[in-house]
Each structure stands twice: as structure tokens, then as C-alpha cells.
Design an enzyme around this catalytic site. Structure first.
Site, PDB file in Angstrom:
ATOM      1  N   MET A 102       0.830  -1.217   0.000  1.00  0.00           N
ATOM      2  CA  MET A 102       0.000   0.000   0.000  1.00  0.00           C
ATOM      3  C   MET A 102       0.856   1.255   0.000  1.00  0.00           C
ATOM      4  O   MET A 102       0.567   2.220  -0.708  1.00  0.00           O
ATOM      5  CB  MET A 102      -0.925  -0.010   1.224  1.00  0.00           C
ATOM      6  CG  MET A 102      -2.116  -0.914   1.082  1.00  0.00           C
ATOM      7  SD  MET A 102      -3.208  -0.430  -0.260  1.00  0.00           S
ATOM      8  CE  MET A 102      -3.886   1.087   0.391  1.00  0.00           C
ATOM      9  N   THR A 113      -3.746   1.384   8.317  1.00  0.00           N
ATOM     10  CA  THR A 113      -3.333   0.136   8.973  1.00  0.00           C
ATOM     11  C   THR A 113      -4.489  -0.419   9.804  1.00  0.00           C
ATOM     12  O   THR A 113      -5.194   0.335  10.482  1.00  0.00           O
ATOM     13  CB  THR A 113      -2.096   0.397   9.856  1.00  0.00           C
ATOM     14  OG1 THR A 113      -1.111   1.013   9.041  1.00  0.00           O
ATOM     15  CG2 THR A 113      -1.555  -0.887  10.446  1.00  0.00           C
ATOM     16  N   SER A 114      -4.632  -1.731   9.755  1.00  0.00           N
ATOM     17  CA  SER A 114      -5.761  -2.379  10.433  1.00  0.00           C
ATOM     18  C   SER A 114      -5.398  -2.750  11.872  1.00  0.00           C
ATOM     19  O   SER A 114      -4.295  -2.472  12.334  1.00  0.00           O
ATOM     20  CB  SER A 114      -6.176  -3.619   9.636  1.00  0.00           C
ATOM     21  OG  SER A 114      -5.021  -4.394   9.344  1.00  0.00           O
ATOM     22  N   ALA A 129      -9.099   4.959   8.956  1.00  0.00           N
ATOM     23  CA  ALA A 129     -10.137   4.453   8.052  1.00  0.00           C
ATOM     24  C   ALA A 129      -9.933   2.959   7.796  1.00  0.00           C
ATOM     25  O   ALA A 129      -8.916   2.569   7.220  1.00  0.00           O
ATOM     26  CB  ALA A 129     -10.097   5.214   6.730  1.00  0.00           C
ATOM     27  N   PHE A 157     -10.391   2.492   2.511  1.00  0.00           N
ATOM     28  CA  PHE A 157     -10.413   3.745   1.755  1.00  0.00           C
ATOM     29  C   PHE A 157     -11.113   3.612   0.407  1.00  0.00           C
ATOM     30  O   PHE A 157     -11.223   4.596  -0.309  1.00  0.00           O
ATOM     31  CB  PHE A 157      -8.977   4.243   1.526  1.00  0.00           C
ATOM     32  CG  PHE A 157      -8.385   4.915   2.724  1.00  0.00           C
ATOM     33  CD1 PHE A 157      -8.698   6.235   3.024  1.00  0.00           C
ATOM     34  CD2 PHE A 157      -7.509   4.241   3.558  1.00  0.00           C
ATOM     35  CE1 PHE A 157      -8.146   6.866   4.132  1.00  0.00           C
ATOM     36  CE2 PHE A 157      -6.951   4.862   4.675  1.00  0.00           C
ATOM     37  CZ  PHE A 157      -7.273   6.183   4.953  1.00  0.00           C
ATOM     38  N   HIS A 211      -9.319 -12.164   1.542  1.00  0.00           N
ATOM     39  CA  HIS A 211      -8.115 -11.370   1.253  1.00  0.00           C
ATOM     40  C   HIS A 211      -6.980 -12.255   0.748  1.00  0.00           C
ATOM     41  O   HIS A 211      -6.997 -13.469   0.938  1.00  0.00           O
ATOM     42  CB  HIS A 211      -7.645 -10.644   2.523  1.00  0.00           C
ATOM     43  CG  HIS A 211      -8.457  -9.430   2.846  1.00  0.00           C
ATOM     44  ND1 HIS A 211      -9.663  -9.500   3.494  1.00  0.00           N
ATOM     45  CD2 HIS A 211      -8.235  -8.118   2.601  1.00  0.00           C
ATOM     46  CE1 HIS A 211     -10.153  -8.286   3.638  1.00  0.00           C
ATOM     47  NE2 HIS A 211      -9.310  -7.416   3.101  1.00  0.00           N
ATOM     48  N   LYS A 258      -1.851 -11.265   4.201  1.00  0.00           N
ATOM     49  CA  LYS A 258      -2.445 -10.392   5.221  1.00  0.00           C
ATOM     50  C   LYS A 258      -2.159 -10.943   6.619  1.00  0.00           C
ATOM     51  O   LYS A 258      -2.354 -12.135   6.870  1.00  0.00           O
ATOM     52  CB  LYS A 258      -3.955 -10.272   4.985  1.00  0.00           C
ATOM     53  CG  LYS A 258      -4.640  -9.323   5.954  1.00  0.00           C
ATOM     54  CD  LYS A 258      -6.036  -8.966   5.477  1.00  0.00           C
ATOM     55  CE  LYS A 258      -6.764  -8.091   6.491  1.00  0.00           C
ATOM     56  NZ  LYS A 258      -6.023  -6.856   6.817  1.00  0.00           N
TER      57      LYS A 258
HETATM   58  N1  LIG Z   1      -7.583   0.983   5.119  1.00  0.00           N
HETATM   59  C1  LIG Z   1      -7.413   0.477   3.887  1.00  0.00           C
HETATM   60  O1  LIG Z   1      -8.106   0.869   2.918  1.00  0.00           O
HETATM   61  C2  LIG Z   1      -6.366  -0.572   3.677  1.00  0.00           C
HETATM   62  C3  LIG Z   1      -5.661  -1.032   4.734  1.00  0.00           C
HETATM   63  N2  LIG Z   1      -4.663  -1.935   4.570  1.00  0.00           N
HETATM   64  C4  LIG Z   1      -3.893  -2.260   5.761  1.00  0.00           C
HETATM   65  O2  LIG Z   1      -2.638  -1.596   5.656  1.00  0.00           O
HETATM   66  C5  LIG Z   1      -1.633  -2.350   6.336  1.00  0.00           C
HETATM   67  C6  LIG Z   1      -0.471  -2.595   5.393  1.00  0.00           C
HETATM   68  O3  LIG Z   1      -0.875  -3.424   4.332  1.00  0.00           O
HETATM   69  P1  LIG Z   1       0.127  -3.815   3.143  1.00  0.00           P
HETATM   70  O4  LIG Z   1       0.651  -2.599   2.481  1.00  0.00           O
HETATM   71  O5  LIG Z   1      -0.569  -4.841   2.345  1.00  0.00           O
HETATM   72  O6  LIG Z   1       1.310  -4.522   3.985  1.00  0.00           O
HETATM   73  P2  LIG Z   1       2.851  -4.673   3.598  1.00  0.00           P
HETATM   74  O7  LIG Z   1       3.393  -5.710   4.505  1.00  0.00           O
HETATM   75  O8  LIG Z   1       2.988  -4.834   2.133  1.00  0.00           O
HETATM   76  O9  LIG Z   1       3.473  -3.244   3.969  1.00  0.00           O
HETATM   77  C7  LIG Z   1       3.725  -2.792   5.262  1.00  0.00           C
HETATM   78  C8  LIG Z   1       5.075  -2.121   5.243  1.00  0.00           C
HETATM   79  O10 LIG Z   1       5.266  -1.454   6.498  1.00  0.00           O
HETATM   80  C9  LIG Z   1       6.598  -1.739   6.914  1.00  0.00           C
HETATM   81  N3  LIG Z   1       6.736  -1.507   8.351  1.00  0.00           N
HETATM   82  C10 LIG Z   1       6.613  -2.393   9.367  1.00  0.00           C
HETATM   83  N4  LIG Z   1       6.825  -1.786  10.546  1.00  0.00           N
HETATM   84  C11 LIG Z   1       7.111  -0.494  10.263  1.00  0.00           C
HETATM   85  C12 LIG Z   1       7.422   0.631  11.061  1.00  0.00           C
HETATM   86  N5  LIG Z   1       7.495   0.552  12.402  1.00  0.00           N
HETATM   87  N6  LIG Z   1       7.632   1.818  10.453  1.00  0.00           N
HETATM   88  C13 LIG Z   1       7.586   1.923   9.118  1.00  0.00           C
HETATM   89  N7  LIG Z   1       7.300   0.891   8.298  1.00  0.00           N
HETATM   90  C14 LIG Z   1       7.055  -0.309   8.871  1.00  0.00           C
HETATM   91  C15 LIG Z   1       6.815  -3.163   6.467  1.00  0.00           C
HETATM   92  O11 LIG Z   1       8.185  -3.523   6.478  1.00  0.00           O
HETATM   93  P3  LIG Z   1       8.576  -5.085   6.766  1.00  0.00           P
HETATM   94  O12 LIG Z   1       7.866  -5.894   5.741  1.00  0.00           O
HETATM   95  O13 LIG Z   1      10.068  -5.077   6.635  1.00  0.00           O
HETATM   96  O14 LIG Z   1       8.098  -5.364   8.162  1.00  0.00           O
HETATM   97  C16 LIG Z   1       6.235  -3.113   5.072  1.00  0.00           C
HETATM   98  O15 LIG Z   1       7.148  -2.618   4.120  1.00  0.00           O
HETATM   99  C17 LIG Z   1      -2.317  -3.608   6.843  1.00  0.00           C
HETATM  100  O16 LIG Z   1      -2.716  -3.424   8.171  1.00  0.00           O
HETATM  101  C18 LIG Z   1      -3.545  -3.719   5.934  1.00  0.00           C
HETATM  102  O17 LIG Z   1      -4.596  -4.422   6.528  1.00  0.00           O
HETATM  103  C19 LIG Z   1      -4.365  -2.453   3.344  1.00  0.00           C
HETATM  104  C20 LIG Z   1      -5.076  -2.068   2.242  1.00  0.00           C
HETATM  105  C21 LIG Z   1      -6.140  -1.080   2.322  1.00  0.00           C
HETATM  106  O1  LIG Z   2      -4.707  -6.142   4.247  1.00  0.00           O
HETATM  107  C1  LIG Z   2      -5.383  -5.716   3.286  1.00  0.00           C
HETATM  108  O2  LIG Z   2      -5.093  -5.956   2.105  1.00  0.00           O
HETATM  109  C2  LIG Z   2      -6.559  -4.898   3.564  1.00  0.00           C
HETATM  110  N1  LIG Z   2      -6.755  -4.510   4.794  1.00  0.00           N
HETATM  111  C3  LIG Z   2      -7.815  -3.691   5.264  1.00  0.00           C
HETATM  112  C4  LIG Z   2      -8.667  -4.452   6.239  1.00  0.00           C
HETATM  113  O3  LIG Z   2      -8.114  -5.152   7.098  1.00  0.00           O
HETATM  114  O4  LIG Z   2      -9.886  -4.325   6.184  1.00  0.00           O
HETATM  115  C5  LIG Z   2      -8.584  -3.026   4.150  1.00  0.00           C
HETATM  116  C6  LIG Z   2      -8.751  -3.862   2.910  1.00  0.00           C
HETATM  117  O5  LIG Z   2      -9.672  -4.855   3.207  1.00  0.00           O
HETATM  118  C7  LIG Z   2      -7.420  -4.440   2.456  1.00  0.00           C
END
Ligand SMILES: NC(=O)C1=CN([C@@H]2O[C@H](COP(=O)(O)OP(=O)(O)OC[C@H]3O[C@@H](n4cnc5c(N)ncnc54)[C@H](OP(=O)(O)O)[C@@H]3O)[C@@H](O)[C@H]2O)C=CC1
Ligand SMILES: O=C(O)C1=N[C@H](C(=O)O)C[C@H](O)C1
Length: 255
Positions: A21, A85-86, A111, A114, A141, A145
């Protein structure tokens, strides 16, 4: 809403910038004319880069285990946050609201989802809830995740449960007396949630309502992470004019 321009862009820091993301957010912010990425921080990086770069808004897509520390840092540094972040429950949300009390000028948006379609589907589910005795949620998902149930499913369950309480609906009728393997799913506010994790998926949810001789299914599919970007950019712009904790993008939209 305060209007910003290419000459005076909103300074955005991205936490989780190398994640699925976060990388998408960096691209979307750079492509928008009225904001720019001033800091990209991922795990192991120096958090103070965000403050040193003069970020006005931080966008956080990291991990449920670290997001509270990130929020504490941003609030301490007087930086607004837009959090995707969830992993938030009522206790964590109450803690964030408490942290914001001494800083009434600061805004934080958390949120669960989004994507506009997901936000609308949650609203539709909230509207339908009082008309049906039975309801269950299936969220599906990708299998990378970390958390279950999804934040979206938990938020949807809370909205449905609140609507049921307001309509004086009692417990959901269910004859199950034996479930040794947990096949009937988990529960949030007494609403059952079933979590599916499969390679190839992005983010999908079905809310199933059952009544006399009919069912209603409300389904949303995010087929690409681009689906979340208009909501994230809207959140960044809107949080500049909001104070306190806002939970759910629906509260910043004219629904
Ligand atoms: N609200 C919404 O619409 C959505 C929410 N999400 C949520 O967003 C979150 C991330 O999802 P996603 O992008 O798929 O996950 P990813 O694992 O792809 O990305 C998370 C990133 O954050 C890094 N990270 C971990 N700890 C830290 C820290 N303390 N400071 C900075 N960076 C850090 C990770 O590094 P490393 O891998 O090295 O730990 C990784 O690069 C999840 O909780 C997901 O559920 C996702 C999609 C939509
Ligand atoms: O981890 C994901 O990918 C997503 N996380 C969010 C959630 O936990 O609801 C939002 C979306 O579903 C994608």
C-alpha cells in the site's frame, strides 16, 4: 476544504513506504497536483525523517503491531495522520482519542477501508441491518495479510450491531450447539465473521442478510490497490481541516 496547489503542496510523509500500500500511496501522492512526498519511511528507517522533512500529514500503512507507536510519535510531533493500517479495536481508538486531548488542533483519520465502494457497502449494510433477523460477514483477502478478521469486517460488524441494537433486534437466532473446529467463524459484537485467505485475491467482502424466504448479499471487490487511492488522497486533504479523531472515511464524505 483548504485548497492547496502545486506552488504550495501538502507535505506528506509515508510510513510503510516500501510495502504494497505504501508504495502505491507514494505514486498517488506524487501524481496528485496539490501534494508531495517529503519523507518515505519503512521498517528499520529513522522515524525522525518525517519530522525533519516538515511533513504536515503522515499516511500510515504499516502493521497492526506498530501503528500505535507511529501514531504516538506523530501526535507528539504535532503531525496529522491518515491511517489505513488495520487492527484497531475500541480500546486502541479510545487511547488515540486520549492522546489527542491535549492537542485539540490536531486531526487523525483512521479508516478501515479507503475504497469508495467498500465505504458505500458498509453504509448499505448499516441501512439493511434492521430489516433482517440473521446476518453474517465473509471477508476474503490475499494470503499475505497479517490479521483476521479484516479491519473492514470488524468495522462493518460494529455498524450492523449498532443498527440492530437501535432497532431492538435481539440475539441472532442460531441453532448451532456443537462447533468443535470453529467452523461457524469468529465474532465481533456478536456478528459472525468468516475470513478467507487465498493467493490471487486483493480485498473482498460479502455481507449476507437472511429473512423470511429471501436473502440479500452486499458484495464489494477491490481488484487493485489503486481502488484505495482516491480515498487516501481525499483523507489527506480533508484531515487538514479536521480536529480530533475521525474513524471511517464515511465521516469525511457527503453520503
Ligand atoms: N484501510 C485500507 O483501505 C487498507 C488497509 N490496509 C492495511 O494496511 C496495512 C499494510 O498493508 P500492506 O501494504 O498490504 O502490507 P505490507 O506488509 O505490504 O506493507 C507494510 C510495510 O510497512 C513496513 N513496516 C513495518 N513496521 C514499520 C514501522 N514501524 N515503520 C515503518 N514501516 C514499517 C513493512 O516492512 P517489513 O515488511 O520489513 O516489516 C512493510 O514494508 C495492513 O494493516 C492492511 O490491513 C491495506 C489495504 C487497504
Ligand atoms: O490487508 C489488506 O489488504 C486490507 N486490509 C484492510 C482491512 O483489514 O480491512 C482493508 C482492505 O480490506 C485491504
Amino acid at each position: 476544504m483548504t485548497t492547496r496547489s502545486e506552488q504550495n503542496p501538502i507535505r506528506v510523509g509515508v510510513l510503510g513506504a516500501r510495502g504494497r500500500m505504501g508504495a502505491e500511496v507514494c505514486r498517488a501522492v506524487e501524481a496528485a497536483g496539490d501534494m508531495e512526498v517529503v519523507a518515505m519511511v519503512d521498517s528499520g528507517d529513522w522515524m525522525f525523517d518525517i519530522a525533519d522533512a516538515g511533513a504536515e500529514v503522515v499516511v500510515d500503512f504499516t502493521h497492526p503491531d506498530v501503528v500505535m507507536d507511529n501514531l504516538r510519535f506523530c501526535i507528539d510531533q504535532d503531525i496529522r495522520s491518515v491511517v489505513g493500517t488495520s487492527g484497531f479495536d475500541e480500546a486502541k481508538l479510545a487511547t488515540v482519542a486520549q492522546w489527542l486531548e491535549p492537542k485539540p488542533e490536531l486531526g487523525v483519520l483512521i479508516a478501515p477501508n479507503f475504497a469508495l465502494g467498500a465505504v458505500l457497502s458498509m453504509r448499505f449494510a448499516q441501512l439493511a441491518a434492521k430489516y433482517y433477523d440473521t446476518v453474517e460477514i465473509i471477508e476474503l483477502h490475499h494470503n499475505r495479510k497479517a490479521d483476521a478478521p479484516s479491519g473492514t469486517a470488524a468495522h462493518t460488524a460494529r455498524l450492523i450491531a449498532k443498527a440492530r441494537t437501535e432497532a431492538n433486534l435481539g440475539e441472532i437466532p442460531d441453532a448451532t450447539t456443537s462447533d468443535p473446529t470453529g467452523a461457524r467463524g469468529g465474532q465481533v459484537d456478536d456478528i459472525r465473521i468468516h475470513s478467507v485467505r487465498l493467493g490471487g485475491l486483493v480485498a473482498h467482502q460479502e455481507v449476507l442478510f437472511g429473512g423470511e424466504g429471501e436473502t440479500l448479499t452486499i458484495r464489494h471487490d477491490s481488484l487493485d490497490r489503486k481502488s484505495f487511492m482516491p480515498g487516501v488522497l481525499h483523507g489527506v486533504r480533508a484531515i487538514l481541516d479536521h480536529q480530533g479523531l475521525v474513524v471511517g472515511l464515511e465521516n469525511l464524505l457527503d453520503l
